[in-house]
Write an enzyme that holds these catalytic residues in place. Sequence first.
Site, short mmCIF file in Angstrom:
data_model
loop_
_atom_site.label_atom_id
_atom_site.label_comp_id
_atom_site.label_asym_id
_atom_site.label_seq_id
_atom_site.Cartn_x
_atom_site.Cartn_y
_atom_site.Cartn_z
CE1 TYR A 32 -4.20 -1.17 -0.42
CE2 TYR A 32 -3.57 -2.78 1.24
CZ TYR A 32 -4.44 -2.35 0.25
OH TYR A 32 -5.54 -3.08 -0.06
CD GLU A 77 -1.01 -30.42 4.51
OE1 GLU A 77 -0.68 -31.61 4.49
OE2 GLU A 77 -1.66 -29.88 3.60
CG ASP A 105 -3.86 -33.54 3.96
OD1 ASP A 105 -4.09 -33.98 5.11
OD2 ASP A 105 -4.44 -32.57 3.45
#
Lengths: 376, 659
Positions: free
Chosen positions: A109, A205, A257
């Site tokens: 910004y 995770e 996973d």
Amino acid sequence: MARSKTMDASAKKRRAKETEKKIQRLAERVVAQIKKEANPEVKIPIRALSNVQFNERKRLIELGDREQSREFFNVSMAKKFMQTFLVASAVKEHLLESGKTTSIRDLYYMTKHTIRGSKENTFDDQKESDPVIEDLEVSLDSLREELHLFAAKRGSMVGPMVIVDAGDEIDLSRMGSGGWSIPSITEDYVIQFKKTSAKYILLVEKEAVWHRLNEDKFWRKHSCMLVTGNGQATRGVRRLLQRLAHELKLPLYVLVDNDPWGLYIYSVVKQGSISLAYESMRMAVPDARFIGLRTSDFKKFGLRDDVKIALNKEDEARAKQMLAYPWFAKKQWQKEIKEMLKEKFKMEIEALSNKDISFVTDVYIPQKIKRGDYLV
Amino acid sequence: MSEQVEFTFGGSGGRGARVRPQRKTAAKRSAGKKKRPADEEGGPAPSDSSTGRKGRGSGGGRERRVTAETMAAQQREISVSEFFTKNRHLLGFDNPAKALLTTVKEAVDNSLDACEEAHILPEIVVEIQQVNETRFRVIVEDNGPGIVKAQIPKIFAKLLYGSKFHRLRQSRGQQGIGISAAGLYGQLTTGKPMVITSRTGKGRPAHRIEVQIDTTKNKPKILADDEVAEWHRPHGTRVEIELTGKHRGGRTGVDAYIEQTVVANPHVAVTYRQPKGDEQVYPHASEDLPREPAEIKPHPHGVELGMLMRMLQDARGQKVKGALSTVFSRVSPATAEKVCKAAGVPSSHTATSLTGEQMEALHTALGETKVMAPPSSCVVPIGEELIMAGLRRRYDAEFFEASTRSPSVYRGNPFVVECGLAYGGSLPADEQAEILRFANRVPLQYQPKACAITEGVYATNWKAYTLQQPKGSLPVAPLAVFIHLASVWVPFTSEAKEAVAQYDEIMREIKFALQDCGRKLASKLRARERMESESKRRGLFERYIPELGQSLGAITGRAPKSVEKLFFAALPQFIRVAEIAEAAAAEHAGDDKLAAKKTGKKTGKKKAAKKSTPVKKASRAASAKKGATKKPAAKIKRAPAKKARSKRAPAKKRPRRKG
């Protein structure tokens, strides 16, 4: 305590001065080039697969020495060239000189504005400014924190340990249900480890799994540090993991996973990533142990068919891509990935809850660690 | 004009039937059709057998003649106007709008043919006055050779009287009954006579003749014949016809006809006054008359049986062999002998004595024997430059291209296809391309879908030339496609002469012509694109320089403006807009070939410059630590401008001295 703080402050100032000088040199070089009416350029080490190599000995992904030259008088590079110096000047003027630190979103910004006489913005999206910052890091050979920048923090940790964070002593075994959120800068001048009874680190995770483990007080029962990166671990988390592993000599177990993406999260923690290859030595934990989920766990733990999710095209493509990475060249990894491709399914860690809500805490992890059932 | 042939309308059946097949069809039909009214009108019915013979009758046996003459006596009662009203559509008077167009077209075609034949640069005035809601007055005036007074009534007020009838030569020549048919149409719908004013030369008087057709006799009836003391033209002809018509715009209107005629005939100056008083003036775009097409004898491969029969009959007293070698082009006595042998016809037979079967065999043999292609001197294309000049006169476009193919032959007829493109400018960008079709310089305005020319435009892959083309559609681009087919014999799909038939040879030539033009256009479009991208480049850099000035100034402690200045000073080295604009201007000036050579050279240089890039990079890498001493060499890559070229040498020397 007070003394070390002032030392930190002066060290910080000195480092800021150094970075300022680097930025200045970069700009002076461009001015010198343009004075000769040459095409001004900035050399930026290439952060792509083509310019990284796997260091077998150190077991790290390292950045090669190929550089790209970013020229101003080149249609495809002009804007990035302009952006590079826009960021550089903002970092120097607003951060280094005033000793302030800010987020990369904030910097976006700070540097975003409409270019005079047009409707074009300097940046349209933070996705544009983030790589420019990384480019600046590598071309200056400075770390992000040396530019007084940090990313949004992500990730939590609990466990039997007392640390000092920016001068505040924190007992990580008394963090309630939310845990201690890991800051984006975890260098030793911000975080110091006081004392611990942990015997290993467990990185999961997913935040949901971390919550399960925290609620079950797994870390207390098994004396471990329980960490999550909420997906791909940030630099702060990775730096912290490396410091825990190296300074306290704790083994690191990783639970992700059972899909290519999970496996790659482990890989990044273990040997670094392609885009941040220049920071691998500060972040990688080559001894990190992979405790699943593995395709073979489906049979091993007698999981039901309904936890299987078919691999989609993207999954398969990613898995095949990974097969070709040198850091997955070892037999066990090739076998692991090929098995996934052969069986054509993936599983989430939550699949274990299908058996019992605390199956992961009570059975899966203890058994894997106890039996040394992991891959490295 | 020299060879004016009279064709009496059924007065003597034998002569009427001896018209060439090309024209015969009209004659034959008239012969066939005109029977019916006779029957209907209840004249004494002739015997069936004789009617049948007459209907077929072009063989011309002695017996038939007699029958035909008996017939003819009865047929006198049939009026030409009856025939004409029943067959208007054959001659292009189907409806009021088309009638107006056809009238203008016939008059203009006549004027242009006359001027060209007399080697006069045509200047014509076309005026359409609206008399009342449905009635118009068409006035066409030319600066042609004029018409001898005695001939005026016959030419304008006698159907099937003309000069272009029996020649095999490229001309606009419509039916041959064109202008008189227009006059008749006017007369039938308004009752007004045609008014012809003509002068054949300075010092001679101008005649103003009002003439009508005596429709029962197909003979002119002169209503007034004055000498005009003052006429503004030293020579020329003015035709005025009043008729019932409809003036409309669009593809099939008179306005479109005039516009297209102007495009295909750059040597013609046209003043066009529309009913509402608007006047359009098209001055000559070229001062040169087109080459006069050579008249040729028919080629054996193009001949049709009926024509062959007529030719052999005309060759009275000649043997078959002799007749063949004199009436056809490219048939030597030796070839004629070969043909006779192949047909099994003794070459020493008298030409007029052959039976129908023998003639048929001869016709087949003629088609199968190898004969040299006819001379191409009989076909006169417009030419690339004049096509572009014509297009320029019509369109306010950005690019013009044209290409004329070399002559080719279909079925023994030589022809030339040429094509022109106008692109950009004020042409509508989001509409399908406009197609202008021409046969022997005459615009084809009807039946676009049935025409080989349209088909050729559809079949061309315009995407290859950077244009948009939805599947199975015309290109959608600011484009006008001009295609001209010049031939001694244009193969029309029908008597109405509205569309060209799709012969393979013609389709192929159309395709090649379009492709050639398309390639030329594409190279210009790409050049323009490059130029645009160059100016975009410039804009891009100019936009970012102030930003860089700010940043670099802030970092290095310099004034932003001074840093900006440095960048702006270097900018021209990296832009090549000026040079491309130059090249484009040169091309636009019509100096196409030169420009093409120039750009060719330039691209060569650019390539060479690009090839030097790796060298540059290597040297840059080598001198990376020495700083930027060698960098100036990098300029060459983006700076083929003269200024940069002159700087190249010192730039190369500099690092050597330092090193």
